[in-house]
Design a protein around this motif. Structure first.
Motif, PDB file in Angstrom:
ATOM      1  N   ILE A 195      -0.276  10.156  -1.153  1.00  0.00           N
ATOM      2  CA  ILE A 195       0.986   9.535  -1.537  1.00  0.00           C
ATOM      3  C   ILE A 195       0.735   8.141  -2.106  1.00  0.00           C
ATOM      4  N   VAL A 196      -0.072   7.359  -1.393  1.00  0.00           N
ATOM      5  CA  VAL A 196      -0.363   5.988  -1.828  1.00  0.00           C
ATOM      6  C   VAL A 196      -1.040   5.976  -3.184  1.00  0.00           C
ATOM      7  N   LEU A 197      -2.072   6.782  -3.352  1.00  0.00           N
ATOM      8  CA  LEU A 197      -2.817   6.779  -4.609  1.00  0.00           C
ATOM      9  C   LEU A 197      -1.999   7.350  -5.759  1.00  0.00           C
ATOM     10  N   ASP A 198      -1.084   8.253  -5.437  1.00  0.00           N
ATOM     11  CA  ASP A 198      -0.208   8.792  -6.473  1.00  0.00           C
ATOM     12  C   ASP A 198       0.672   7.697  -7.058  1.00  0.00           C
ATOM     13  N   VAL A 199       1.247   6.855  -6.192  1.00  0.00           N
ATOM     14  CA  VAL A 199       2.134   5.801  -6.680  1.00  0.00           C
ATOM     15  C   VAL A 199       1.341   4.676  -7.333  1.00  0.00           C
ATOM     16  N   LEU A 200       0.175   4.367  -6.796  1.00  0.00           N
ATOM     17  CA  LEU A 200      -0.646   3.314  -7.401  1.00  0.00           C
ATOM     18  C   LEU A 200      -1.116   3.700  -8.796  1.00  0.00           C
ATOM     19  N   GLY A 201      -1.325   4.977  -9.028  1.00  0.00           N
ATOM     20  CA  GLY A 201      -1.772   5.415 -10.348  1.00  0.00           C
ATOM     21  C   GLY A 201      -3.114   4.818 -10.712  1.00  0.00           C
ATOM     22  N   ASP A 202      -3.203   4.215 -11.889  1.00  0.00           N
ATOM     23  CA  ASP A 202      -4.484   3.673 -12.350  1.00  0.00           C
ATOM     24  C   ASP A 202      -4.677   2.209 -11.958  1.00  0.00           C
ATOM     25  N   ARG A 203      -3.871   1.695 -11.068  1.00  0.00           N
ATOM     26  CA  ARG A 203      -4.072   0.316 -10.579  1.00  0.00           C
ATOM     27  C   ARG A 203      -5.331   0.295  -9.720  1.00  0.00           C
ATOM     28  N   ASP A 204      -6.355  -0.326 -10.197  1.00  0.00           N
ATOM     29  CA  ASP A 204      -7.663  -0.265  -9.541  1.00  0.00           C
ATOM     30  C   ASP A 204      -7.786  -1.381  -8.509  1.00  0.00           C
ATOM     31  N   ILE A 205      -7.152  -1.182  -7.369  1.00  0.00           N
ATOM     32  CA  ILE A 205      -7.220  -2.164  -6.288  1.00  0.00           C
ATOM     33  C   ILE A 205      -7.757  -1.479  -5.037  1.00  0.00           C
ATOM     34  N   PRO A 206      -8.478  -2.221  -4.184  1.00  0.00           N
ATOM     35  CA  PRO A 206      -8.984  -1.619  -2.954  1.00  0.00           C
ATOM     36  C   PRO A 206      -7.857  -1.268  -1.992  1.00  0.00           C
ATOM     37  N   VAL A 207      -8.007  -0.143  -1.327  1.00  0.00           N
ATOM     38  CA  VAL A 207      -7.025   0.307  -0.335  1.00  0.00           C
ATOM     39  C   VAL A 207      -7.773   0.732   0.921  1.00  0.00           C
ATOM     40  N   LEU A 208      -7.423   0.100   2.030  1.00  0.00           N
ATOM     41  CA  LEU A 208      -7.984   0.436   3.339  1.00  0.00           C
ATOM     42  C   LEU A 208      -6.873   1.087   4.156  1.00  0.00           C
ATOM     43  N   GLY A 209      -7.116   2.276   4.678  1.00  0.00           N
ATOM     44  CA  GLY A 209      -6.077   3.024   5.372  1.00  0.00           C
ATOM     45  C   GLY A 209      -6.350   3.234   6.840  1.00  0.00           C
ATOM     46  N   ASN A 210      -5.280   3.620   7.572  1.00  0.00           N
ATOM     47  CA  ASN A 210      -5.334   3.970   9.000  1.00  0.00           C
ATOM     48  C   ASN A 210      -5.814   2.821   9.872  1.00  0.00           C
ATOM     49  N   VAL A 211      -5.327   1.623   9.592  1.00  0.00           N
ATOM     50  CA  VAL A 211      -5.671   0.441  10.378  1.00  0.00           C
ATOM     51  C   VAL A 211      -4.635   0.263  11.493  1.00  0.00           C
ATOM     52  N   GLU A 212      -5.078  -0.150  12.676  1.00  0.00           N
ATOM     53  CA  GLU A 212      -4.196  -0.202  13.841  1.00  0.00           C
ATOM     54  C   GLU A 212      -3.342  -1.466  13.866  1.00  0.00           C
ATOM     55  N   PHE A 213      -2.232  -1.416  13.184  1.00  0.00           N
ATOM     56  CA  PHE A 213      -1.213  -2.449  13.342  1.00  0.00           C
ATOM     57  C   PHE A 213       0.142  -1.766  13.182  1.00  0.00           C
ATOM     58  N   GLY A 214       1.142  -2.289  13.860  1.00  0.00           N
ATOM     59  CA  GLY A 214       2.465  -1.698  13.776  1.00  0.00           C
ATOM     60  C   GLY A 214       2.754  -0.741  14.911  1.00  0.00           C
ATOM     61  N   HIS A 215       3.533   0.294  14.620  1.00  0.00           N
ATOM     62  CA  HIS A 215       4.076   1.157  15.665  1.00  0.00           C
ATOM     63  C   HIS A 215       3.029   2.019  16.366  1.00  0.00           C
ATOM     64  N   ALA A 216       1.881   2.242  15.730  1.00  0.00           N
ATOM     65  CA  ALA A 216       0.864   3.074  16.370  1.00  0.00           C
ATOM     66  C   ALA A 216       0.211   2.345  17.538  1.00  0.00           C
ATOM     67  N   GLY A 217       0.095   1.022  17.466  1.00  0.00           N
ATOM     68  CA  GLY A 217      -0.378   0.145  18.537  1.00  0.00           C
ATOM     69  C   GLY A 217      -1.573   0.668  19.330  1.00  0.00           C
ATOM     70  N   PRO A 218      -2.196  -0.177  20.166  1.00  0.00           N
ATOM     71  CA  PRO A 218      -1.991  -1.622  20.236  1.00  0.00           C
ATOM     72  C   PRO A 218      -2.305  -2.298  18.890  1.00  0.00           C
ATOM     73  N   ASN A 219      -1.601  -3.372  18.645  1.00  0.00           N
ATOM     74  CA  ASN A 219      -1.646  -4.025  17.342  1.00  0.00           C
ATOM     75  C   ASN A 219      -2.815  -4.964  17.153  1.00  0.00           C
ATOM     76  N   LEU A 220      -3.487  -4.835  16.012  1.00  0.00           N
ATOM     77  CA  LEU A 220      -4.283  -5.940  15.515  1.00  0.00           C
ATOM     78  C   LEU A 220      -3.311  -6.922  14.864  1.00  0.00           C
ATOM     79  N   PRO A 221      -3.427  -8.210  15.140  1.00  0.00           N
ATOM     80  CA  PRO A 221      -2.495  -9.177  14.542  1.00  0.00           C
ATOM     81  C   PRO A 221      -2.746  -9.335  13.051  1.00  0.00           C
ATOM     82  N   MET A 222      -1.652  -9.429  12.306  1.00  0.00           N
ATOM     83  CA  MET A 222      -1.724  -9.608  10.849  1.00  0.00           C
ATOM     84  C   MET A 222      -0.868 -10.824  10.507  1.00  0.00           C
ATOM     85  N   PRO A 223      -1.442 -12.027  10.477  1.00  0.00           N
ATOM     86  CA  PRO A 223      -0.658 -13.244  10.231  1.00  0.00           C
ATOM     87  C   PRO A 223      -0.199 -13.349   8.776  1.00  0.00           C
TER      88      PRO A 223
END
Length: 339
Positions: free
Chosen positions: A280-308
Motif C-alpha cells: 500500500i505504501v509503495l503504491d502511493v509513493l510511486g516513483d518517489r525514491d525515498i527510504p522507508v522503514l516499516g514495522n517499527v514499534e511506536f503507537g498502538h502496537a506498543g510498548p512505544n519507542l519515543p518519537m520526539p
C-alpha cells in the motif's frame, strides 16, 4: 500560517529527579476496569525518579459522552497544568476522540513561557502537531498511562522494560542526543536509503485531521522531513486513502524519508492478506525514491519507542536503524528558546 516564518524549535526544560509529573485525562475517560493500569503507570514513573500526581479529571467513571469531560473542562485543566511551575511534565492517560474540541482553547502563551513535555500518542498526536506548528514545541509521541506504562509495559519482558525505562528517563532528563534507538527483528526495509531530517508525524488519521485545521503545518515544514506514522483500526483501504490525501496535499513530494509503525487491528492487513501494508505504501509513493522503514514499534502496537516531534534524526532503511541526533530537552538553567 503558510508563508510565515516557522517558529524555532522549542525544547522543554530537562527534568530532574523528584520533579512532578502529572497524569491527566486529555481525551478519553478512565473506565473503572483500567484503574489498576493507572496505578501501574504511577509506579513506572516513580521508579524513573519522578513524583507523580493525578489530575482531578482522571477519575474512574468521570465522563462526558465519549470524553473525560467537556472540551472546555479538559482545556481548563490542561491550561492549569501548563501554567503551574511545579508541574514539569504531563502524561496523557489515554487517547480518544476529544482533542479536536479544544485545540482553540489551549493557552499557547503558557506553552511558550514554560514549555513542558507532553507525552502521548493516538488522539494526542493532534496536540503535538498543532503545538509544534504554533510554537515549535517538541512533542513527545510516546507511551501514555493506561495503554502504555500501565498496559503494554507490564506484559513486556523484564529486559525490554528496563531498556525502555532507561530510554524514557534519558529522553526526559538528558541534554545529550540519545543516538540509535533499539531496533527489533520486526523492522523491515521497504525501500532502501539513508537520510537526515526532522521527525514529523503521529497516527495517520490525526495527521490528516490536523492538516485540515487553521493550525496546519505549512507545506514547507515538511521539506526534508522524516515522516513517521501508524494506524489502528478501520480498513486497509482507509490507510491507502489517508496516504492519498498526503500525496494530493504535496506532503509526500517534500519529505525525505518515512518510518511506518506496526499496524494494529486493521481489517484487510491480516497475515496472508493482499495488499500488504508495504505494498500500500509503495503504491502511493510511486516513483518517489525515498527510504522507508516499516514495522517499527511506536503507537498502538506498543510498548512505544519515543518519537520526539521536531527532533533531527538519521534514517538508514537498508541497515534498519533510526537515530535521534539531538536532545529533546534543553538544560534546566537555560531560558528562552533553543533551536
Amino acid at each position: 500560517m503558510t508563508g510565515s516564518a516557522p517558529p524555532r524549535l522549542l525544547r522543554p526544560r530537562a527534568l530532574r529527579p523528584g520533579d512532578l509529573v502529572v497524569i491527566a485525562s486529555l481525551s478519553g475517560p478512565l473506565p473503572a476496569a483500567y484503574e489498576p493500569n493507572v496505578e501501574q503507570a504511577v509506579g513506572v514513573l516513580e521508579r524513573m525518579g519522578f513524583r507523580v500526581r493525578r489530575a482531578p479529571l482522571l477519575e474512574a467513571g468521570q465522563h462526558h459522552w465519549w470524553s473525560a469531560a467537556t472540551p472546555a473542562e479538559i482545556a481548563e485543566e490542561l491550561n492549569g497544568l501548563l501554567r503551574d511551575p511545579e508541574v514539569r511534565a504531563i502524561v496523557a492517560s489515554d487517547g480518544g476522540q476529544t482533542a479536536l474540541g479544544y485545540l482553540d482553547l489551549i493557552d499557547v502563551e503558557a506553552v511558550m513561557a514554560d514549555p513542558k513535555p507532553i507525552l502521548g500518542y493516538s488522539d494526542i498526536s493532534l496536540l503535538h502537531l498543532v503545538l509544534h506548528a504554533r510554537t515549535g514545541l517538541v512533542g513527545f509521541h510516546a507511551d501514555m498511562a493506561v495503554p502504555g506504562f500501565g498496559g503494554h509495559w507490564q506484559s513486556a519482558p523484564m529486559a525490554r522494560r528496563a531498556e525502555l525505562a532507561g530510554l524514557y528517563s534519558t529522553l526526559l532528563t538528558s541534554t545529550a542526543a540519545i543516538g540509535t534507538l533499539p531496533a527489533s527483528p520486526s523492522w523491515e526495509c521497504w525501500r532502501p536509503g539513508r537520510v537526515e531530517g526532522r521527525l514529523i508525524g503521529g497516527v495517520i488519521n490525526r495527521i490528516v485531521l490536523a492538516q485540515a485545521t487553521r493550525w496546519a503545518l505549512p507545506l514547507e515544514r515538511f521539506d526534508g522531513a522524516v515522516l513517521f506514522w501508524e494506524e489502528m483500526g478501520g480498513l486497509a483501504s482507509y490507510v491507502w486513502s489517508y496516504l492519498q490525501v498526503l500525496r494530493h496535499s504535496g506532503i509526500l513530494d517534500r519529505i525525505a524519508g518515512m518510518v511506518v509503525g506496526v499496524p494494529r487491528g486493521i481489517s484487510g492487513l491480516e497475515p496472508g492478506a493482499s495488499p500488504t501494508l508495504s505494498e500500500i505504501v509503495l503504491d502511493v509513493l510511486g516513483d518517489r525514491d525515498i527510504p522507508v522503514l516499516g514495522n517499527v514499534e511506536f503507537g498502538h502496537a506498543g510498548p512505544n519507542l519515543p518519537m520526539p516531534v521536531g527532533i533531527r534524526v538519521r534514517l538508514d532503511a537498508r541497515q534498519r536503524t533510526l537515530s535521534l541526533l539531538e536532545p529533546a530537552v534543553r538544560p534546566r538553567a537555560t531560558t528562552g528558546r533553543a533551536g
